[in-house]
Design a protein around this motif. Structure first.
Motif, PDB file in Angstrom:
ATOM      1  N   LEU A 105      -6.030   8.951   3.003  1.00  0.00           N
ATOM      2  CA  LEU A 105      -5.464   7.631   3.280  1.00  0.00           C
ATOM      3  C   LEU A 105      -3.957   7.637   3.065  1.00  0.00           C
ATOM      4  N   ARG A 106      -3.506   8.354   2.063  1.00  0.00           N
ATOM      5  CA  ARG A 106      -2.067   8.458   1.801  1.00  0.00           C
ATOM      6  C   ARG A 106      -1.345   9.035   3.032  1.00  0.00           C
ATOM      7  N   GLN A 107      -1.920  10.055   3.632  1.00  0.00           N
ATOM      8  CA  GLN A 107      -1.319  10.679   4.813  1.00  0.00           C
ATOM      9  C   GLN A 107      -1.348   9.747   6.015  1.00  0.00           C
ATOM     10  N   VAL A 108      -2.486   9.090   6.222  1.00  0.00           N
ATOM     11  CA  VAL A 108      -2.617   8.173   7.363  1.00  0.00           C
ATOM     12  C   VAL A 108      -1.651   7.005   7.224  1.00  0.00           C
ATOM     13  N   TYR A 111       0.567  -0.232  -7.699  1.00  0.00           N
ATOM     14  CA  TYR A 111      -0.823   0.118  -7.415  1.00  0.00           C
ATOM     15  C   TYR A 111      -1.755  -0.993  -7.886  1.00  0.00           C
ATOM     16  N   PHE A 112      -1.548  -1.486  -9.090  1.00  0.00           N
ATOM     17  CA  PHE A 112      -2.403  -2.552  -9.609  1.00  0.00           C
ATOM     18  C   PHE A 112      -2.130  -3.875  -8.884  1.00  0.00           C
ATOM     19  N   LEU A 113      -0.884  -4.112  -8.515  1.00  0.00           N
ATOM     20  CA  LEU A 113      -0.555  -5.307  -7.740  1.00  0.00           C
ATOM     21  C   LEU A 113      -1.257  -5.267  -6.390  1.00  0.00           C
ATOM     22  N   TRP A 114      -1.283  -4.090  -5.792  1.00  0.00           N
ATOM     23  CA  TRP A 114      -1.967  -3.918  -4.504  1.00  0.00           C
ATOM     24  C   TRP A 114      -3.461  -4.192  -4.640  1.00  0.00           C
ATOM     25  N   LEU A 115      -4.079  -3.634  -5.662  1.00  0.00           N
ATOM     26  CA  LEU A 115      -5.513  -3.859  -5.871  1.00  0.00           C
ATOM     27  C   LEU A 115      -5.809  -5.341  -6.058  1.00  0.00           C
ATOM     28  N   GLU A 158       4.515   6.263  -2.443  1.00  0.00           N
ATOM     29  CA  GLU A 158       5.584   6.381  -3.425  1.00  0.00           C
ATOM     30  C   GLU A 158       5.033   6.453  -4.847  1.00  0.00           C
ATOM     31  N   GLU A 159       3.746   6.126  -4.989  1.00  0.00           N
ATOM     32  CA  GLU A 159       3.042   6.212  -6.277  1.00  0.00           C
ATOM     33  C   GLU A 159       3.746   5.427  -7.380  1.00  0.00           C
ATOM     34  N   ALA A 203       0.824  -1.206   0.000  1.00  0.00           N
ATOM     35  CA  ALA A 203       0.000   0.000   0.000  1.00  0.00           C
ATOM     36  C   ALA A 203       0.859   1.258   0.000  1.00  0.00           C
ATOM     37  N   TYR A 204       1.946   1.223   0.746  1.00  0.00           N
ATOM     38  CA  TYR A 204       2.831   2.386   0.820  1.00  0.00           C
ATOM     39  C   TYR A 204       3.450   2.683  -0.545  1.00  0.00           C
ATOM     40  N   ARG A 205       3.925   1.634  -1.198  1.00  0.00           N
ATOM     41  CA  ARG A 205       4.542   1.836  -2.516  1.00  0.00           C
ATOM     42  C   ARG A 205       3.498   2.309  -3.528  1.00  0.00           C
ATOM     43  N   ALA A 206       2.270   1.831  -3.393  1.00  0.00           N
ATOM     44  CA  ALA A 206       1.217   2.194  -4.340  1.00  0.00           C
ATOM     45  C   ALA A 206       0.717   3.612  -4.137  1.00  0.00           C
TER      46      ALA A 206
END
Length: 213
Positions: A100-103, A81-85, A75-76, A69-72
Motif C-alpha cells: 500500500l505504501r508503494q501504491v 499515523y494515529f490521526l489518519w486511523l 513519510e512515516e 495517508a501519505y504522511r502516515a
C-alpha cells in the motif's frame, strides 16, 4: 471524444461510483471522470478507489485524506499515523502495508493539487477544498497555499460569494453539503457518500449551463 463528468469525494465508495457510472452509461473508452479528491478512508473499498488514479479515464486532485495517508505511510510520521486511523484510515489493516505504501506513493504522483478542464468556451477548475482568490495561484508552490487547497474551509464558513478570478467555475468537495451548492462561481459537491449513500455525479456541460443560466 466523449463526455466529461465530475464526482464528489469517494471515501472508499467504489460500488456507489460504479452504480452512478452505470446510470449515465459511462463509456470508459470515450468519456472522462474528474474527482475532487478524498478517494480513500472511511469506506471498505478504499484500495479500489485509490487504484482508480491509474485508470486513463479517471482524473482526480489530491484530498486531505490522501495527504494524511501519505504522511502516515510514506513519510512515516508517527503522530500522523494515529490521526489518519482516527479519520478513517483503519482499512489499512486489511492491506499489505508495504504494498500500500508503494501504491499510495505512485498514486499521489497522479493527483495534482488542482486541474483545469476546458468545457466549450468555458474553463472549469477543480481543487479538493478551497481555491485561491485568483486561479493562477494554483501553480504556487507556497505550502500555505497548497494546504488551503487541500484543507481550507474559510470560504464556505463565511458563505463568501466572491468569485474566484481567472476561471469560469471551480468545483470542490471536502465540506459535506445536503445537495450541491454555489458560492459565487465555486460549486461544492461533497454530499457525504460514506454517510448518506448519495454520491454526486454531474456532467460538466450541465455545471456550465447552470452557472451561465
Amino acid at each position: 471524444m466523449g463526455r466529461d463528468f465530475v464526482v464528489g469525494d469517494l471515501h472508499g465508495q467504489y460500488g456507489l461510483l460504479m452504480e452512478a457510472l452505470d446510470r449515465v452509461a459511462f463509456d470508459k473508452s470515450r468519456d472522462r471522470l474528474f474527482c475532487v479528491g478524498d478517494l480513500i478512508d472511511r469506506g471498505d473499498e478504499s484500495y479500489h478507489c485509490l487504484s482508480l488514479a491509474f485508470e486513463p479515464w479517471f482524473h482526480a486532485v489530491r484530498g486531505n485524506h490522501e495527504m494524511l495517508a501519505y504522511r502516515a505511510l510514506v513519510e512515516e510520521k508517527g503522530a500522523d499515523y494515529f490521526l489518519w486511523l482516527e479519520n478513517g484510515g483503519t482499512w489499512v489493516f486489511k492491506q499489505d502495508k508495504q504494498h500500500l505504501r508503494q501504491v499510495l506513493a505512485q498514486a499521489l504522483q497522479c493527483l495534482p493539487y488542482a486541474c483545469e478542464v476546458p468545457v466549450g468556451n468555458s474553463r472549469v477548475g477543480i481543487v479538493h477544498a478551497e481555491p485561491p482568490a485568483d486561479w493562477s495561484d494554483v501553480e504556487s508552490e507556497d505550502e500555505a497555499q497548497q494546504r488551503m487547497m487541500v484543507w481550507g474551509r474559510s470560504r464556505i464558513e463565511r458563505q463568501d460569494q466572491t468569485p474566484v478570478q481567472g476561471i469560469d467555475v471551480v468545483i470542490v468537495g471536502h465540506t459535506i453539503v445536503k445537495s450541491p451548492v454555489w458560492l459565487g462561481n465555486v460549486l461544492y459537491i461533497d454530499t457525504g457518500a460514506f454517510l448518506t449513500g448519495r454520491l454526486t455525479l454531474l456532467p460538466l456541460d450541465d455545471v456550465i449551463h447552470r452557472r451561465v443560466g
